[in-house]
Scaffold this active site. Sequence first.
Site, short mmCIF file in Angstrom:
data_model
loop_
_atom_site.label_atom_id
_atom_site.label_comp_id
_atom_site.label_asym_id
_atom_site.label_seq_id
_atom_site.Cartn_x
_atom_site.Cartn_y
_atom_site.Cartn_z
N ASP A 1 69.49 -25.16 42.55
CA ASP A 1 70.70 -24.45 42.97
C ASP A 1 70.36 -22.96 42.95
OD1 ASP A 1 74.23 -25.09 42.32
OD2 ASP A 1 73.24 -23.69 43.66
C1 GLC Z 1 76.05 -22.22 44.98
C2 GLC Z 1 76.50 -23.63 44.67
C3 GLC Z 1 75.83 -24.68 45.51
C4 GLC Z 1 75.49 -24.10 46.87
C5 GLC Z 1 74.41 -23.04 46.62
C6 GLC Z 1 73.97 -22.36 47.93
O1 GLC Z 1 76.02 -21.47 43.80
O2 GLC Z 1 76.43 -24.06 43.32
O3 GLC Z 1 76.73 -25.79 45.60
O4 GLC Z 1 75.02 -25.10 47.75
O5 GLC Z 1 74.82 -22.06 45.69
O6 GLC Z 1 75.00 -21.54 48.40
#
Ligand code: GLC
Length: 752
Positions: free
Chosen positions: A270
């Site tokens: 993430d």
């Molecule tokens: C965010 C979220 C995730 C998302 C990623 C990219 O913090 O936790 O669900 O896909 O970053 O934006």
Amino acid sequence: MDNKTLLDKLNSLSIEEKIGQLIQLTGDFFEGDMDTVVTGPLKKLGLSSSYNVYNTGSILNITNPEKIIRLQTDYLEKSVHKIPLLFMADIIYGYRTIFPIPIAQACSWNYEGIEHAASVAARECYEEGVHVTFSPMVDIVRDPRWGRVMESPGEDTLLAKKYAQSVVLGIQGRNLESTAVPANKIAACVKHFAAYGAPVAGREYNAVDMSEHALREYYLPGYQAAIEAGAKLVMTAFNTLNGIPATGNEWLNRDVLRQEMNFDGVLISDYAAIEELIMHGYAEDEASAARLALLAGVDVDMKTAIYANQLKNVISGNDHMLELLNEAVYRVLKLKNDLGLFEDPFRGLQEIVKLSTSSILSDEHKKAALSLAEESVVLLKNENVLLPLSKDTKVALMGPYAEENSTLGMWAIKGEETDTVNLKTGLLKHVDSAHLTVCRGAYMMPVHARENLGKYADKLAAETIDEEVLLQQAIQNANEADVIVLALGESIYQSGEGGSRTNLTLPEPQLKLLHELSLLGKKIVLIVYSGRPLILTDVAEKVDAIVQAWYPGTMGGEALANVLYGEVNPSGKLAMTFPRSVGQIPVYYNELNTGRPNLKENGSYRFASRYIDEVNEPLYPFGYGKSFTSFEYSLLAVSPKKMKTNESVDIRISVSNTGTYDGKETIQLYIRDKFASVARPVKELKDFKKVFLQSGETKIVEFSIDEDMLKFHGRGMEYKSEPGEFEVYIGSSSQEILLSFSFIFLPEDKHE
Ligand code: GLC
């Protein structure tokens, strides 16, 4: 490209070029000349100045087709090995045609509709050049304080599995025989692995602690279902799981995800989660973070400098780490190959851009969004059948959501509020302005509370009129009307990532308006816009009808109006429990019985599993939702009453629509394992059927309970069934059980 060529390509890369494939950056790293990039984003992210952006493997959240063509063209010209970039984005429940938020979709119990919604999103993504979407999110949630309830499938494992499967098939297609991603489809990334929906106290990014039994029994099956449906990527979770951050958790990602779940796709971190291993106090420094993440099987580093700056040193002289690197790079190259990028780095985008036709926001797509929104709203109360409204009723529409277009939820990054049909517009499709007055009535939230939203406060509609003036206008409109339609709710910015709340009631200015209106003796229909179950206990007593709207997407206002005027009979059933009070949280339907269940016949007997200041029951239970009509069930046949191995209990019931409206009913089948080697829930949803019945119509509905439905994780985590007695509950919610009976499961070898 065939696999041998792919491996040759892999082996032709230098260490730096291999590591580059594992890096995900944003588009700004590819804008402007190299000096600008080096002194700008490269420096800001902490990337070494020697990092060559033309080794990068993927880009995050660039969705403009012309820009994607420009970036890919430039990249291919300047990169040595011409390995095309992957473009990944957060398209969670719609690209430009925005569907209801996932928790709302889950309330439709219409998984064909959910799959179609995902296929619409994938088609619109494909036409704009997106290759991967970070959906489905399948984190089970039992705590509405957490902001990301809005993007979850709710509290139930079966619904999470259905949601996961439907969304992956919608995004990637149904042909599991081939790994190739066909035209109009893109790659799905299931997230967040794992159990991100269970943070302590519902506080965002907080620790997750649970038994391995709970993890395997309730939380992992959703991710498993996505993988079985062919999900090409998995995203790690921000949280620790039993003390170890998911992004550095070797047991979770290699033993469970790769080995047990048989996942061979790309594991992406993430956002910045690899670097956060240091903040967790799990990695001592950046080099350690890189090593721990690679050992834990994380392939792609989303938006940090850790892999780029550290992996070369971490790997040097270490054959095992080099092997892990090669495996990770191979998975990224294979994903690009499955998407056909080596044959066409643009996946047909250049031709699509030239075509004037686009499916984006097409009538067909909007119709699909309308239909799913109509099935996602939940009728929670309808005293004296106030709804549906007749068209000659004089309606006073009021509240901050009366004509609010910001009803798309926090993860609609390409959604345009200007595309949205708001509630006022929706109602005016049914009645003229002589039958509808509209006013704001109250602020969305207290002015002082707006600052809690940080940068999002500026996105809230400005409150330009004095609150007292708003109130007086509302009272005047109400007095001139037959019925008040009160559109209230939490702002979309009080929900979503980083949107944990401790007070789940409607915002104070709205409660004040509702209270004042309740003194007028007028009928009130409350429409609730929210990304989570709110605490409606006090307000429910003051209104005659309640419609849970969630954030219903582009066509939300039209869907709600169609329900309010009876063009559509609501069929939504809650996918998540609505507590009576925050103090009950977590409250969910599939709880354990305890050794001292709080039985009604015990009254206020102290020494039972209860509170002294609140009942145990929620305000609205899982599976609950009213209709404009009524249904009756009757049990026709159950056989056999003793089920052996490889047999199933076949059940036939009849369901009758005994009301005056045609409607859809979701008949829910729960079982209870009366005793087993671990304590089992008082009920578990094992199947459901959503059927349409004309007024007066009766249909036969059949269920079949097989041994798989009886399986659970035992003391040693083995997944198996056990002989014994099972209760079966069939009902219109987890509380409204209309039929019940029991059967014995006696495997062949247990027969005396
Ligand atoms: C965010 C979220 C995730 C998302 C990623 C990219 O913090 O936790 O669900 O896909 O970053 O934006």
